[in-house]
Design a protein around this motif. Structure first.
Motif, short mmCIF file in Angstrom:
data_model
loop_
_atom_site.label_atom_id
_atom_site.label_comp_id
_atom_site.label_asym_id
_atom_site.label_seq_id
_atom_site.Cartn_x
_atom_site.Cartn_y
_atom_site.Cartn_z
N LYS B 326 0.83 -1.20 0.00
CA LYS B 326 0.00 0.00 0.00
C LYS B 326 0.87 1.26 0.00
CE LYS B 326 -3.93 1.48 2.80
NZ LYS B 326 -3.41 1.99 4.09
N GLY B 327 2.06 1.13 0.58
CA GLY B 327 2.95 2.28 0.68
C GLY B 327 3.31 2.88 -0.67
N GLN B 328 3.32 2.06 -1.73
CA GLN B 328 3.65 2.59 -3.05
C GLN B 328 2.59 3.57 -3.53
OE1 GLN B 328 6.54 1.77 -5.10
NE2 GLN B 328 7.16 1.28 -3.03
N ALA B 332 3.13 7.70 -3.93
CA ALA B 332 2.78 8.38 -5.18
C ALA B 332 1.78 9.50 -4.90
CB ALA B 332 2.20 7.38 -6.17
N ARG B 344 0.70 4.79 -14.28
CA ARG B 344 1.62 4.60 -15.40
C ARG B 344 3.07 4.53 -14.94
NH1 ARG B 344 3.49 8.33 -19.55
NH2 ARG B 344 2.29 9.97 -18.56
N LEU B 345 3.45 5.38 -13.97
CA LEU B 345 4.86 5.50 -13.62
C LEU B 345 5.27 4.62 -12.44
CD1 LEU B 345 4.93 9.38 -13.86
CD2 LEU B 345 5.92 7.79 -15.50
N ILE B 346 4.35 4.38 -11.53
CA ILE B 346 4.72 3.67 -10.30
C ILE B 346 4.06 2.29 -10.22
CG2 ILE B 346 4.75 3.80 -7.78
CD1 ILE B 346 6.17 6.10 -9.15
N PRO B 349 4.30 -0.39 -13.82
CA PRO B 349 5.60 -1.02 -14.09
C PRO B 349 5.91 -2.13 -13.11
CG PRO B 349 5.80 1.36 -14.18
CD PRO B 349 4.41 1.07 -13.70
N GLN B 350 5.52 -1.95 -11.84
CA GLN B 350 5.82 -2.98 -10.86
C GLN B 350 4.82 -4.13 -10.93
OE1 GLN B 350 7.08 -1.52 -6.88
NE2 GLN B 350 6.52 0.46 -7.67
N ARG B 429 15.34 -6.11 -9.98
CA ARG B 429 16.07 -4.97 -9.45
C ARG B 429 16.03 -4.88 -7.94
NH1 ARG B 429 14.60 -0.84 -13.93
NH2 ARG B 429 16.21 -1.43 -15.39
N ASP B 430 15.30 -5.78 -7.29
CA ASP B 430 15.20 -5.55 -5.84
C ASP B 430 16.43 -6.04 -5.09
OD1 ASP B 430 14.26 -7.89 -6.82
OD2 ASP B 430 12.30 -7.76 -5.85
#
Ligand SMILES: Nc1ncnc2c1ncn2[C@@H]1O[C@H](COP(=O)(O)OP(=O)(O)O)[C@@H](O)[C@H]1O
Ligand SMILES: [Mg+2]
Lengths: 267, 432
Positions: B326-328, B332, B344-346, B349-350, B429-430
């Motif tokens: 939820k933090g993402q 944002a 679109r940006l956050i 992609p994930q 990437r993590d």
């Protein structure tokens, strides 16, 4: 001023010359209430924050501290009363919400960096897409703030490659890149190992030294003692007591505050 | 031995022996064999049984493959050449490969689908490999219209008119954005629809009258074989991903109307077999469409396959969305990104990265499901293999055709699977 009650794990003198509280009101909360379903989380909150103030909010877990500061940038919606930030009232109006959010920076307990973007991209994303700053300029600003939080050399790494303390400093830099006039911190050091708490507190202190208006939910009482001009104690959704740090620590008024302080300071 | 140590330490070697190769039994293939295949009685037994089974399989298939006949005009000729011995008759592929690949597409026009396929890879490359220059995406945007014209031909003004609809929409958006955001969105949807319904037809006919350009027209019933699988599969794949993303977002929406529409759509489509949807496409759609419109069967199938796959896609993407902390979203929001920018940006992609295996799974499933169109009379490779068997020359031939068709599908599906593995590795990437 009496002896410090707690030690601040920072070994440098704090420059208070810029820490000035002005008459200008930055945040005005009047008679604000919030419910989660039938649960009354925040009860009749009244609070005024002037520009330049550094406020520490503390209180037992579940007392509504996070909810309160999340209402200030509308991550949570309040049901009655008024919240006015920088002259803009928070209502359902999306324009106002966007305006307030771009003026108010927020730092979370778990950093919430974007793991798929580099440190530099984390810092330039909002300026480029929200403020429409040209990419090059945004990158220059980002590098400036990364230098300030002392990790410019990590700019091209991904968040997962950094330590917790470094990630939290990036999170602070990311907020600063939006040039906010108010910063909110929600327990920025509670997810960190002791040796990393210091570097994050150091960064927060240097922000205070520059005159930033800050609201920090934290249990770092040393920080409160050294930097805050006001400490607010909350319990069960209410503001129980607020005072200057020295009065708050040495001469608490309510029984609940005394109990809380004795638990947290371990006397 | 040196004197310095002899007093204090009884024995210390101070000249080291050079490293040597490990003994033969501890090295390379032998070591590997010993450790992996013969490391105990049970393993040795299993290894021997496995070897026996492999041997039997080779003995059964080997001669059949090795004796393959590649040049013959009919199954009878094949049998004559083989003269009683077992052997495959791949001559059928040599004789009929063009049908299996192109159906009844005119022979002198084969270059058009082939060119379309080659250009497909050019159009896909900037999407698949982000390191390529972004300018190539312009070609990707043009490609669907170009491919349509290459495959079906006819007046060049038809696809151009269709493409202009998007330009009209973009212009309406830019023009109205200065007035009001909501109005701009309405305009961007309404303007192209108006264009297609009202102006595109006259545009096509006037332009065709003035400049009658275009390739030779090929009717949809000439399409067949692998060409039809690719046209349906690729259109379905490239349309179902965006539609699936929108459905997944709609399902999470706070707006109760949008949410219910998405939930009902997803649950309905997932609860119905694809084949019934295909029959609907071939029979029922005619009732709903205005009389007199001849709505191309291939196009109808593409729509149905897309709807079908997008329902699955929506659930795959929803899984990815649910996996994001939820933090993402909060970070944002706190930075002032609006809903679509945050998505679109956050978020996307994930979420899409997490969903890659499921997405590719759906793609592969969709691609193979295109063989179901045989039941509504389209001549996909399976349909053509039936047609080929119906001719007197090749009556009774099964394996060779199915091996060839299976191989073609395998190449594409395996390619997709390998690409998804590459993408997952690249996006890892993590570092955890
Ligand atoms: N989304 C939510 N739904 C329902 N209850 C919640 C929600 N978030 C927090 N709460 C409850 O509200 C109270 C205050 O939470 P919070 O503001 O996070 O407290 P603090 O930060 O002081 O520990 C807690 O009792 C918590 O359980
Ligand atoms: Mg909290």
């Amino acid at each position: 001023m009496s002896d410090p009650v707690v030690e601040l794990p920072i070994d440098r003198a704090i420059d208070t010359s810029q820490m000035k509280v002005t008459d200008e009101v930055a945040i005005q909360i009047s008679d604000m209430n919030k419910w989660y379903g039938s649960f009354h989380v925040l009860r009749a909150i009244n609070m005024t924050v002037n520009r330049g103030e550094r406020i520490v909010i503390c209180g037992p877990s579940g007392s509504g501290k996070s909810t309160l500061i999340r209402c200030i940038n509308r991550l949570e919606e309040h049901q009655s009363g008024q919240i006015i930030v920088d002259g803009t009232e928070l209502t359902g109006d999306l324009k106002n919400i966007d305006k307030v959010r771009s003026e108010v920076g927020m730092v979370f307990q778990h950093f919430n960096l974007f793991p798929h973007l580099t440190i530099l991209e984390n810092c330039t994303l909002a300026p480029i897409w929200v403020r429409k700053v040209p990419k090059r300029e945004a990158e220059a600003t980002a590098m400036h703030f990364l230098e300030k939080v002392k990790i410019p050399e990590q700019a091209n790494k991904y968040p997962g490659q950094l330590s917790g303390g470094q990630q939290q400093r990036v999170a602070i830099a990311r907020s600063l890149c939006m040039k906010p006039r108010i910063m909110l911190f929600d327990e920025p050091t509670s997810a960190l190992d002791p040796e990393m708490i210091k570097e994050v507190l150091d960064t927060m202190i240097s922000l205070a030294e520059e005159g930033m208006t800050m609201l920090c939910v934290t249990h770092e009482m040393g920080f409160a003692q050294a930097v805050a001009n006001r400490v607010i104690f909350m319990d069960q959704g209410q503001v129980v007591e607020q005072n200057t740090p020295s009065e708050f620590f040495n001469n608490p008024q309510s029984e609940r505050t005394k109990l809380f302080l004795s638990q947290i300071l371990g006397h | 031995m040196s004197d310095t140590h002899s007093n204090t330490v009884a024995y210390v070697r101070d000249t080291m022996l050079p490293q040597t190769e490990p003994p033969l039994t501890e090295k390379g293939a032998l070591k590997w064999l010993r450790e992996n295949l013969f490391s105990g009685w049970l393993n040795t037994g299993l290894t021997l049984i496995a070897l026996f089974i492999i041997w039997q399989a080779l003995m059964a298939v080997g001669p059949w493959l090795l004796n393959s006949v590649w040049n013959a005009g009919s199954l009878r000729e094949c049998r004559d050449i083989l003269d009683g011995a077992t052997g495959a008759c791949f001559a059928v592929i040599v004789d009929r490969w063009h049908q299996l690949l192109f159906g009844f597409y005119p022979r002198h026009l084969y270059w058009r689908p082939v060119l379309a396929l080659v250009l497909l890879f050019v159009a896909l490359s900037p999407v698949l490999f982000p390191s390529l220059p972004r300018r190539l995406l312009t070609f990707t945007a043009i490609y669907p219209f170009l491919a349509y014209h290459l495959l079906w031909g006819g007046s060049v003004w038809l696809p151009i008119g269709a493409a202009l609809g998007f330009v009209v929409g973009a212009l309406a958006y830019i023009g109205l954005k200065r007035v009001n955001n909501l109005l701009a969105v309405f305009g961007a949807v309404l303007a192209p629809v108006l264009w297609w319904l009202v102006l595109a037809g006259p545009f096509d006919s006037t332009m065709s009258a003035v400049l009658p350009w275009g390739l030779e027209f090929v009717r949809s019933d000439r399409f067949g074989g692998f060409l039809i699988s690719l046209v349906i599969g690729i259109s379905g794949i490239s349309l179902s991903l965006p539609l699936g993303i929108l459905l997944a977002l709609g399902r999470q929406s706070d707006m109760i109307f949008i949410k219910s529409v998405c939930v009902v759509f997803i649950e309905f489509i997932r609860g119905v077999p694809l084949i019934t949807l295909l029959f609907t496409a071939s029979l029922l759609l005619n009732f709903f469409l205005p009389p007199g419109t001849s709505f191309d069967l291939i196009l109808r199938v593409i729509i149905m396959v897309t709807l079908f796959a997008s329902a699955y896609m929506a659930e795959v993407v929803r899984g990815g969305l649910a996996a994001l902390p939820k933090g993402q979203y909060e970070a944002a929001d706190a930075l002032g990104l609006d809903y679509w920018k945050a998505q679109r940006l956050i978020i996307m992609p994930q979420a899409l990265k997490i969903s890659i295996p499921g997405i590719v799974n759906t793609f592969i499933g969709l691609f193979k499901d295109t063989t179901l169109v045989v039941f509504i009379g389209l001549l996909d490779p399976i349909g053509l293999s039936n047609a080929i068997r119906a001719s007197t020359d090749w009556n009774g031939i099964y394996w060779e055709l199915f091996i060839f068709i299976g191989l073609l599908f395998f190449i594409f599906c395996f390619g997709m699977s390998r690409y998804s593995l590459y993408l997952e590795r690249k996006l890892k990437r993590d570092h955890r």
